[in-house]
Motif scaffolding. Sequence first.
Motif, PDB file in Angstrom:
ATOM      1  N   LYS A   4       0.828  -1.210   0.000  1.00  0.00           N
ATOM      2  CA  LYS A   4       0.000   0.000   0.000  1.00  0.00           C
ATOM      3  C   LYS A   4       0.865   1.264   0.000  1.00  0.00           C
ATOM      4  O   LYS A   4       0.544   2.252  -0.668  1.00  0.00           O
ATOM      5  N   LEU A   5       1.958   1.222   0.740  1.00  0.00           N
ATOM      6  CA  LEU A   5       2.828   2.398   0.831  1.00  0.00           C
ATOM      7  C   LEU A   5       3.499   2.719  -0.507  1.00  0.00           C
ATOM      8  O   LEU A   5       3.596   3.879  -0.903  1.00  0.00           O
ATOM      9  N   ILE A   6       3.949   1.686  -1.201  1.00  0.00           N
ATOM     10  CA  ILE A   6       4.594   1.924  -2.494  1.00  0.00           C
ATOM     11  C   ILE A   6       3.582   2.428  -3.515  1.00  0.00           C
ATOM     12  O   ILE A   6       3.897   3.284  -4.348  1.00  0.00           O
ATOM     13  N   ASN A   7       2.357   1.935  -3.432  1.00  0.00           N
ATOM     14  CA  ASN A   7       1.316   2.465  -4.315  1.00  0.00           C
ATOM     15  C   ASN A   7       1.071   3.950  -4.020  1.00  0.00           C
ATOM     16  O   ASN A   7       0.878   4.759  -4.945  1.00  0.00           O
ATOM     17  N   CYS A   8       1.106   4.328  -2.758  1.00  0.00           N
ATOM     18  CA  CYS A   8       0.951   5.738  -2.379  1.00  0.00           C
ATOM     19  C   CYS A   8       2.088   6.579  -2.952  1.00  0.00           C
ATOM     20  O   CYS A   8       1.864   7.699  -3.433  1.00  0.00           O
ATOM     21  N   ILE A   9       3.311   6.048  -2.915  1.00  0.00           N
ATOM     22  CA  ILE A   9       4.450   6.784  -3.468  1.00  0.00           C
ATOM     23  C   ILE A   9       4.282   6.966  -4.973  1.00  0.00           C
ATOM     24  O   ILE A   9       4.529   8.049  -5.512  1.00  0.00           O
ATOM     25  N   TYR A  10       3.832   5.918  -5.653  1.00  0.00           N
ATOM     26  CA  TYR A  10       3.635   6.000  -7.102  1.00  0.00           C
ATOM     27  C   TYR A  10       2.594   7.062  -7.457  1.00  0.00           C
ATOM     28  O   TYR A  10       2.832   7.930  -8.307  1.00  0.00           O
ATOM     29  N   LEU A  11       1.435   7.011  -6.795  1.00  0.00           N
ATOM     30  CA  LEU A  11       0.377   7.975  -7.092  1.00  0.00           C
ATOM     31  C   LEU A  11       0.811   9.402  -6.743  1.00  0.00           C
ATOM     32  O   LEU A  11       0.513  10.350  -7.481  1.00  0.00           O
ATOM     33  N   SER A  12       1.529   9.554  -5.646  1.00  0.00           N
ATOM     34  CA  SER A  12       2.030  10.877  -5.256  1.00  0.00           C
ATOM     35  C   SER A  12       3.027  11.394  -6.278  1.00  0.00           C
ATOM     36  O   SER A  12       3.014  12.571  -6.651  1.00  0.00           O
ATOM     37  N   THR A  13       3.895  10.498  -6.748  1.00  0.00           N
ATOM     38  CA  THR A  13       4.887  10.875  -7.751  1.00  0.00           C
ATOM     39  C   THR A  13       4.208  11.336  -9.031  1.00  0.00           C
ATOM     40  O   THR A  13       4.604  12.340  -9.642  1.00  0.00           O
ATOM     41  N   MET A  14       3.180  10.619  -9.446  1.00  0.00           N
ATOM     42  CA  MET A  14       2.445  11.014 -10.648  1.00  0.00           C
ATOM     43  C   MET A  14       1.817  12.404 -10.480  1.00  0.00           C
ATOM     44  O   MET A  14       1.841  13.226 -11.404  1.00  0.00           O
ATOM     45  N   TYR A  15       1.290  12.660  -9.300  1.00  0.00           N
ATOM     46  CA  TYR A  15       0.698  13.976  -9.031  1.00  0.00           C
ATOM     47  C   TYR A  15       1.766  15.062  -9.115  1.00  0.00           C
ATOM     48  O   TYR A  15       1.571  16.098  -9.757  1.00  0.00           O
ATOM     49  N   PHE A  16       2.917  14.815  -8.482  1.00  0.00           N
ATOM     50  CA  PHE A  16       3.999  15.798  -8.512  1.00  0.00           C
ATOM     51  C   PHE A  16       4.522  16.024  -9.929  1.00  0.00           C
ATOM     52  O   PHE A  16       5.034  17.098 -10.251  1.00  0.00           O
ATOM     53  N   LEU A  17       4.390  15.001 -10.785  1.00  0.00           N
ATOM     54  CA  LEU A  17       4.865  15.119 -12.166  1.00  0.00           C
ATOM     55  C   LEU A  17       3.813  15.720 -13.090  1.00  0.00           C
ATOM     56  O   LEU A  17       4.013  15.801 -14.299  1.00  0.00           O
ATOM     57  N   GLY A  18       2.672  16.115 -12.512  1.00  0.00           N
ATOM     58  CA  GLY A  18       1.644  16.764 -13.309  1.00  0.00           C
ATOM     59  C   GLY A  18       0.634  15.833 -13.905  1.00  0.00           C
ATOM     60  O   GLY A  18      -0.143  16.222 -14.788  1.00  0.00           O
ATOM     61  N   LYS A  19       0.604  14.574 -13.447  1.00  0.00           N
ATOM     62  CA  LYS A  19      -0.355  13.588 -13.924  1.00  0.00           C
ATOM     63  C   LYS A  19      -1.314  13.278 -12.778  1.00  0.00           C
ATOM     64  O   LYS A  19      -0.886  12.803 -11.726  1.00  0.00           O
ATOM     65  N   SER A  20      -2.592  13.553 -12.961  1.00  0.00           N
ATOM     66  CA  SER A  20      -3.540  13.373 -11.864  1.00  0.00           C
ATOM     67  C   SER A  20      -3.813  11.900 -11.587  1.00  0.00           C
ATOM     68  O   SER A  20      -3.625  11.032 -12.441  1.00  0.00           O
ATOM     69  N   VAL A  21      -4.309  11.616 -10.392  1.00  0.00           N
ATOM     70  CA  VAL A  21      -4.651  10.270  -9.992  1.00  0.00           C
ATOM     71  C   VAL A  21      -5.742   9.711 -10.890  1.00  0.00           C
ATOM     72  O   VAL A  21      -5.736   8.555 -11.268  1.00  0.00           O
ATOM     73  N   VAL A  22      -6.690  10.567 -11.293  1.00  0.00           N
ATOM     74  CA  VAL A  22      -7.789  10.137 -12.160  1.00  0.00           C
ATOM     75  C   VAL A  22      -7.233   9.601 -13.463  1.00  0.00           C
ATOM     76  O   VAL A  22      -7.680   8.561 -13.970  1.00  0.00           O
ATOM     77  N   GLU A  23      -6.247  10.304 -14.026  1.00  0.00           N
ATOM     78  CA  GLU A  23      -5.633   9.837 -15.265  1.00  0.00           C
ATOM     79  C   GLU A  23      -5.013   8.468 -15.083  1.00  0.00           C
ATOM     80  O   GLU A  23      -5.101   7.599 -15.946  1.00  0.00           O
ATOM     81  N   GLN A  24      -4.369   8.234 -13.927  1.00  0.00           N
ATOM     82  CA  GLN A  24      -3.709   6.969 -13.670  1.00  0.00           C
ATOM     83  C   GLN A  24      -4.720   5.831 -13.523  1.00  0.00           C
ATOM     84  O   GLN A  24      -4.480   4.719 -13.941  1.00  0.00           O
ATOM     85  N   GLU A  25      -5.869   6.125 -12.920  1.00  0.00           N
ATOM     86  CA  GLU A  25      -6.863   5.083 -12.699  1.00  0.00           C
ATOM     87  C   GLU A  25      -7.506   4.650 -14.000  1.00  0.00           C
ATOM     88  O   GLU A  25      -7.967   3.517 -14.127  1.00  0.00           O
ATOM     89  N   ARG A  26      -7.544   5.519 -14.992  1.00  0.00           N
ATOM     90  CA  ARG A  26      -8.093   5.134 -16.288  1.00  0.00           C
ATOM     91  C   ARG A  26      -7.086   4.284 -17.020  1.00  0.00           C
ATOM     92  O   ARG A  26      -7.385   3.473 -17.823  1.00  0.00           O
TER      93      ARG A  26
END
Length: 227
Positions: A205-227
Motif C-alpha cells: 500500500k505504501l509503495i502504491n501511495c508513493i507512485y500515485l504521489s509521484t504522478m501527481y507531482f509530475l503533473g499527472k492526476s490520480v484520475v488519469e492513472q486510474e483510467r
Amino acid sequence: MPKVNEEYFVEKRNQILDAAFSVCNRKPAYDVTMSDIVAESGLSQGGVYKYFNNIDYVLSALIDKANSLGDYHAQIDAVMQSDVNAEEKLKGLFKISEQYFSEMLISYNKILFELSTFFAYSKDKRERIYQNVTTTSTFEYLIKCTSEVIIKETQKGYFKPILPIEDILAFIISSFDGIIRDVTLTKCYSGKDAPKAPAQFNEHKLINCIYLSTMYFLGKSVVEQER
C-alpha cells in the motif's frame, strides 16, 4: 575432478553463508562473530577460515547474495527497454520495488538495515566490507532507472512537474527509505520488548501511495492513472 572440487567449494561456502544468515537473524548483524558462524555451521574453525578470512568477508558475501536475490536487475532492464509510455514504465518500476521489498523483508532486509545503521557510525568498517562487494544494489539500480525516466520525460515535456525535479527525486528516495525502516521495524522486530508502531505499515500500500504521489507531482492526476 576440477569440476567436483569447484562444486565442493561452492557447497561449503554456501553452508557457511547459510549459517551466517541464520545467526544474523537471531542477533544484530554488526555483533556477529566468526565464532558464532563456526558454531552454527558445524564446521571446524579451520574449515570456515579456509573460505573466509574474517567477518568482513562474510558480510561482503551476504550483501552480494542480497543484491543477487530474484534477478531484479533483469526485470528492471526489461521495463526500461519496453515500448510503453512513461507512466507505465514508472508503474512497472514501482511494481518491481514492491516485489523486491516484500522478498527482502523475509530474507536479508534485517541484516542490511542493521548494517546500514552501523555503517553510519563506522565509515572505515563500511569501506572494508564494501571493497569486497562485487554486485550492484538493486535499490540503487531502481532509483537510478526511476530517476532516468523522470528526468528524460520531463526534459521532453511529457511530464510537467509542479515541484522541482530534485525535490521529487528526494521525496521518492526518502519515502523508500522510510518504508525500509518502518516496515522492517514492525515486521522483523516483533518481540514483546519491540516498540509498538503508531500505525500498520504495509509495503504494498505504501509503495502504491508513493507512485500515485509521484504522478501527481509530475503533473499527472490520480484520475488519469486510474483510467
